[in-house]
Motif scaffolding. Structure first.
Motif, PDB file in Angstrom:
ATOM      1  N   UNK A  52      27.731 -25.962  -4.508  1.00 40.23           N
ATOM      2  CA  UNK A  52      28.339 -25.309  -5.623  1.00 40.23           C
ATOM      3  C   UNK A  52      27.145 -24.651  -6.780  1.00 40.23           C
ATOM      4  N   UNK A  53      26.068 -25.112  -6.478  1.00 40.69           N
ATOM      5  CA  UNK A  53      24.956 -24.602  -7.292  1.00 40.69           C
ATOM      6  C   UNK A  53      24.451 -23.277  -6.827  1.00 40.69           C
ATOM      7  N   UNK A  54      23.890 -22.399  -7.851  1.00 40.91           N
ATOM      8  CA  UNK A  54      23.777 -21.172  -7.734  1.00 40.91           C
ATOM      9  C   UNK A  54      22.585 -20.989  -6.733  1.00 40.91           C
ATOM     10  N   UNK A  55      22.704 -20.292  -5.760  1.00 42.95           N
ATOM     11  CA  UNK A  55      21.685 -19.876  -4.747  1.00 42.95           C
ATOM     12  C   UNK A  55      21.262 -18.367  -5.020  1.00 42.95           C
ATOM     13  N   UNK A  56      19.853 -18.246  -5.132  1.00 41.39           N
ATOM     14  CA  UNK A  56      19.409 -16.895  -5.277  1.00 41.39           C
ATOM     15  C   UNK A  56      18.459 -16.370  -4.014  1.00 41.39           C
ATOM     16  N   UNK A  57      18.886 -15.208  -3.759  1.00 41.68           N
ATOM     17  CA  UNK A  57      17.854 -14.588  -2.523  1.00 41.68           C
ATOM     18  C   UNK A  57      16.906 -13.889  -3.259  1.00 41.68           C
ATOM     19  N   UNK A  58      15.645 -14.059  -3.067  1.00 40.32           N
ATOM     20  CA  UNK A  58      14.521 -13.233  -3.359  1.00 40.32           C
ATOM     21  C   UNK A  58      14.027 -12.505  -2.268  1.00 40.32           C
ATOM     22  N   UNK A  59      14.362 -11.059  -2.474  1.00 39.54           N
ATOM     23  CA  UNK A  59      13.868 -10.019  -1.218  1.00 39.54           C
ATOM     24  C   UNK A  59      12.841  -9.297  -1.492  1.00 39.54           C
ATOM     25  N   UNK A  60      12.176  -9.280  -0.403  1.00 38.20           N
ATOM     26  CA  UNK A  60      10.945  -8.322  -0.268  1.00 38.20           C
ATOM     27  C   UNK A  60      10.645  -7.702   1.063  1.00 38.20           C
ATOM     28  N   UNK A  61       9.970  -6.554   1.120  1.00 37.28           N
ATOM     29  CA  UNK A  61       9.820  -6.054   2.530  1.00 37.28           C
ATOM     30  C   UNK A  61      10.956  -5.592   3.277  1.00 37.28           C
ATOM     31  N   UNK A  62      11.299  -6.457   4.344  1.00 31.35           N
ATOM     32  CA  UNK A  62      12.631  -5.997   4.993  1.00 31.35           C
ATOM     33  C   UNK A  62      13.607  -7.344   5.058  1.00 31.35           C
ATOM     34  N   UNK A 107      15.881  -7.922  -5.657  1.00 30.65           N
ATOM     35  CA  UNK A 107      14.976  -7.568  -4.664  1.00 30.65           C
ATOM     36  C   UNK A 107      13.799  -6.626  -5.282  1.00 30.65           C
ATOM     37  N   UNK A 108      12.486  -6.925  -4.599  1.00 35.77           N
ATOM     38  CA  UNK A 108      11.625  -5.814  -5.105  1.00 35.77           C
ATOM     39  C   UNK A 108      11.805  -4.537  -4.712  1.00 35.77           C
ATOM     40  N   UNK A 109      11.595  -3.642  -5.586  1.00 40.82           N
ATOM     41  CA  UNK A 109      11.832  -2.325  -5.238  1.00 40.82           C
ATOM     42  C   UNK A 109      11.468  -1.540  -4.070  1.00 40.82           C
ATOM     43  N   UNK A 110      10.671  -1.985  -3.412  1.00 49.56           N
ATOM     44  CA  UNK A 110       9.924  -1.332  -2.170  1.00 49.56           C
ATOM     45  C   UNK A 110      11.015  -2.032  -0.953  1.00 49.56           C
ATOM     46  N   UNK A 161      13.733  -4.918  -8.982  1.00 43.53           N
ATOM     47  CA  UNK A 161      12.755  -5.216 -10.064  1.00 43.53           C
ATOM     48  C   UNK A 161      11.224  -4.533  -9.341  1.00 43.53           C
ATOM     49  N   UNK A 162      10.264  -4.218 -10.029  1.00 44.00           N
ATOM     50  CA  UNK A 162       8.865  -4.015  -9.769  1.00 44.00           C
ATOM     51  C   UNK A 162       8.524  -5.077  -8.685  1.00 44.00           C
ATOM     52  N   UNK A 163       7.866  -4.804  -7.671  1.00 45.64           N
ATOM     53  CA  UNK A 163       7.228  -5.356  -6.640  1.00 45.64           C
ATOM     54  C   UNK A 163       6.296  -6.422  -7.485  1.00 45.64           C
ATOM     55  N   UNK A 164       5.378  -6.191  -8.171  1.00 45.25           N
ATOM     56  CA  UNK A 164       4.798  -7.302  -8.984  1.00 45.25           C
ATOM     57  C   UNK A 164       5.511  -8.058  -9.933  1.00 45.25           C
ATOM     58  N   UNK A 165       6.635  -7.732 -10.239  1.00 42.86           N
ATOM     59  CA  UNK A 165       7.393  -8.861 -11.184  1.00 42.86           C
ATOM     60  C   UNK A 165       8.527  -9.444 -10.523  1.00 42.86           C
ATOM     61  N   UNK A 187      12.412 -13.801 -10.748  1.00 43.55           N
ATOM     62  CA  UNK A 187      13.355 -14.656 -10.149  1.00 43.55           C
ATOM     63  C   UNK A 187      13.054 -16.109 -10.572  1.00 43.55           C
ATOM     64  N   UNK A 188      12.145 -16.571 -10.755  1.00 39.89           N
ATOM     65  CA  UNK A 188      11.763 -17.725 -11.405  1.00 39.89           C
ATOM     66  C   UNK A 188      12.295 -17.859 -12.959  1.00 39.89           C
ATOM     67  N   UNK A 189      12.453 -16.780 -13.717  1.00 42.55           N
ATOM     68  CA  UNK A 189      12.776 -16.933 -14.867  1.00 42.55           C
ATOM     69  C   UNK A 189      14.210 -17.099 -14.998  1.00 42.55           C
ATOM     70  N   UNK A 190      14.882 -16.105 -13.969  1.00 41.91           N
ATOM     71  CA  UNK A 190      16.332 -15.894 -13.956  1.00 41.91           C
ATOM     72  C   UNK A 190      16.859 -17.345 -13.450  1.00 41.91           C
ATOM     73  N   UNK A 191      16.158 -17.976 -12.397  1.00 44.37           N
ATOM     74  CA  UNK A 191      16.714 -19.234 -12.105  1.00 44.37           C
ATOM     75  C   UNK A 191      16.496 -20.453 -13.125  1.00 44.37           C
ATOM     76  N   UNK A 192      15.402 -20.409 -13.851  1.00 39.55           N
ATOM     77  CA  UNK A 192      15.103 -21.279 -15.092  1.00 39.55           C
ATOM     78  C   UNK A 192      16.153 -21.311 -15.946  1.00 39.55           C
ATOM     79  N   UNK A 193      16.469 -20.296 -16.250  1.00 38.96           N
ATOM     80  CA  UNK A 193      17.809 -20.101 -17.466  1.00 38.96           C
ATOM     81  C   UNK A 193      19.042 -20.835 -16.682  1.00 38.96           C
ATOM     82  N   UNK A 194      19.479 -20.799 -15.441  1.00 35.58           N
ATOM     83  CA  UNK A 194      20.397 -21.233 -14.843  1.00 35.58           C
ATOM     84  C   UNK A 194      20.393 -22.878 -14.862  1.00 35.58           C
ATOM     85  N   UNK A 195      18.923 -23.271 -14.694  1.00 37.06           N
ATOM     86  CA  UNK A 195      18.729 -24.677 -14.882  1.00 37.06           C
ATOM     87  C   UNK A 195      19.271 -25.328 -15.936  1.00 37.06           C
ATOM     88  N   UNK A 196      19.085 -24.433 -17.185  1.00 38.17           N
ATOM     89  CA  UNK A 196      19.267 -25.055 -18.178  1.00 38.17           C
ATOM     90  C   UNK A 196      20.719 -24.881 -18.741  1.00 38.17           C
TER      91      UNK A 196
END
Length: 258
Positions: A97-107, A124-127, A183-187, A192-201
């Motif tokens: 029931x908790x939020x599940x976030x996929x953090x995607x990069x590369x392929x 997803x990272x832009x690339x 989002x930009x690859x460097x971000x 993702x961490x900031x998004x998840x942190x908001x949900x934890x609160x």
């Protein structure tokens, strides 16, 4: 917050029997924990997940057993490696029931992208490159795509993606509704961490019941959905988070859980 990292970087995190077993165990821990509020799933190395291990398939050893004698698997073995092993990953996700976030990069290809579709949010990272690549190796969409994709993009777009195996950019996938944020690859990590942190609160019972209402509502009539949500509303209106939220509005401040 929990993090599950797919960790076969030399194989673009393609599935192995050990990986699937550990992934299921990690998801069961998340499902059963009273402490974990959000889970992030990501991949180590150059990509998120390439799905099935083509080298294993090429040996005729099914979808997971790379160590078996070459050509030793039967049709029943191959079915069971999916039904009893790989399919337990998305099925267990649907029990959380908790939020599940996929953090995607590369392929994120084939079954790898299907696992991302089984998550609640995809960032997803832009690339990032995405493809439902099953037919390129002459197999059917065996890991959820045939059920998940039509719920995102409809039947015709689903068949187009599956039949052609076209590779989408992250922006193209977002435009189709397959990606939540690009989002930009460097971000990526920070976002993702900031998004998840908001949900934890946030108000945890309301978040869980909202997720349940959305997913169960896909298989319900409108009337049945309203009946279910009225029960959820009755429950959350007795909880401290509701009373704190009302007080915060009346006092013109942010609630403590924000």
């Amino acid at each position: 917050m929990a993090r599950i990292t797919l960790n076969r970087p030399n194989s673009l995190n393609a599935f192995s029997s050990e990986m699937i077993d550990l992934w299921i165990q990690a998801l069961e821990t998340v499902r059963n924990s009273e402490e974990i509020r959000v889970v992030i799933i990501s991949g180590n190395g150059r990509g998120f997940c390439a799905g099935g291990d083509i080298k294993t398939m090429a040996k005729g050893n099914g979808f997971l057993d790379s160590d078996a004698k070459e050509g030793s698997s039967s049709a029943l073995d191959r079915k069971n490696s999916l039904w009893k092993k790989i399919h337990r990953v998305p099925l267990t996700m649907k029990e959380i029931d908790k939020p599940i976030i996929a953090s995607l990069h590369g392929f994120a290809f084939g079954a790898g992208f299907d696992m991302a579709l089984a998550c609640d949010i995809r960032i997803a990272a832009k690339s990032t490159k995405i493809s439902e690549s099953y037919l390129k190796v002459g197999i059917v969409p065996g890991d959820g795509a045939a059920w998940l994709l039509p719920r995102f993009v409809g039947v015709d777009q689903t068949l187009d993606l599956l039949w052609t195996g076209k590779v989408l950019t992250a922006d193209e996938a977002k435009e189709m509704g397959l990606i939540t944020h690009v989002v930009d690859d460097t971000q990526l990590t920070t976002f993702v961490s900031d998004y998840a942190e908001k949900l934890t609160k946030g108000p945890q019972a309301a978040i869980a019941l909202t997720k349940r209402a959305v997913y169960q509502g896909l298989d319900m009539s409108f009337k049945a959905s309203l009946d279910m949500i009225s029960s959820s509303m009755a429950i959350v209106s007795e909880l401290d988070d509701f009373h704190e939220g009302v007080r915060a509005i009346n006092e013109r401040r942010s609630p403590h859980f924000k």
